[in-house]
Design a protein around this motif. Structure first.
Motif, PDB file in Angstrom:
ATOM      1  N   ASP A  55       0.834  -1.201   0.000  1.00  0.00           N
ATOM      2  CA  ASP A  55       0.000   0.000   0.000  1.00  0.00           C
ATOM      3  C   ASP A  55       0.870   1.254   0.000  1.00  0.00           C
ATOM      4  N   HIS A  94      -9.343   0.522 -10.266  1.00  0.00           N
ATOM      5  CA  HIS A  94      -8.755  -0.570  -9.478  1.00  0.00           C
ATOM      6  C   HIS A  94      -9.707  -1.127  -8.425  1.00  0.00           C
ATOM      7  N   MET A 132      -9.144  -4.483  -5.940  1.00  0.00           N
ATOM      8  CA  MET A 132      -8.878  -4.270  -4.507  1.00  0.00           C
ATOM      9  C   MET A 132      -9.932  -4.971  -3.659  1.00  0.00           C
TER      10      MET A 132
END
Length: 174
Positions: A78, A96, A100
């Motif tokens: 991250d 994304h 995720m």
């Protein structure tokens, strides 16, 4: 004696680090998570009649030591993506979002929704206070699902704290 003191100091340092990085203000200031933070603020996990709030770490960081260490090590990605700017705009975030969310859901399935169960104890649920549909589904929660595998919290509650992303078409993934 020196070894014991060094070990105690190291453990204290690790615990301090974990406590600091588990704070919600740390999560939303370090990560480009403004989009999902705004979504989360509209859910009962943020604000509710009882005043109990689930923070980022409550749902995304295990309480047990070794799973927590593993989660913290994996969270280094991250920081890497924060530096790269992978999701630093709403458009990039949306691009994304499915990936995720899917990774989080798979982690939760693999742990039988362990973090959910830290707060939501099935044995303490008052099924009579739930809707008929919820009562029926929760009563069968420990039975096998349609595919012959046990269902877990995230199988039905995947959009509970953040907007559920739209699954991309196979053509879009290619």
């Amino acid at each position: 004696m020196l070894l014991l003191l060094t070990g105690m100091f190291a453990l204290g340092g690790i615990n301090t680090f974990f406590n600091y990085t588990n704070r919600m203000d740390f999560c939303i200031s370090c990560h480009t998570m403004k989009v999902n933070y705004e979504e989360y603020k509209e859910t009962p996990h943020f604000k509710n009649a009882s005043g109990v709030q689930a923070t980022c770490a409550d749902c995304h960081v295990p309480k047990e030591f070794f799973p927590k260490v593993k989660a913290k090590i994996l969270a280094a990605k991250d920081v890497y993506h924060e530096i790269l700017g992978t999701i630093d705009t709403p458009e990039k975030y949306e691009a994304h979002r499915w990936d995720m969310a899917s990774r989080v859901w798979e982690k939760m399935r693999a742990t039988d929704s362990r973090e959910c169960r830290n707060c939501h104890d099935f044995d303490n649920m008052d099924l009579s206070e739930q809707s008929r549909s919820a009562r029926k589904k929760h009563a069968r929660a420990n039975m096998n699902g349609d595919e012959g595998k046990k269902k877990t919290c995230i199988d039905c509650h995947s959009g509970i704290a953040h907007e559920e992303p739209v699954e991309p078409d196979e053509d879009e993934e290619a």
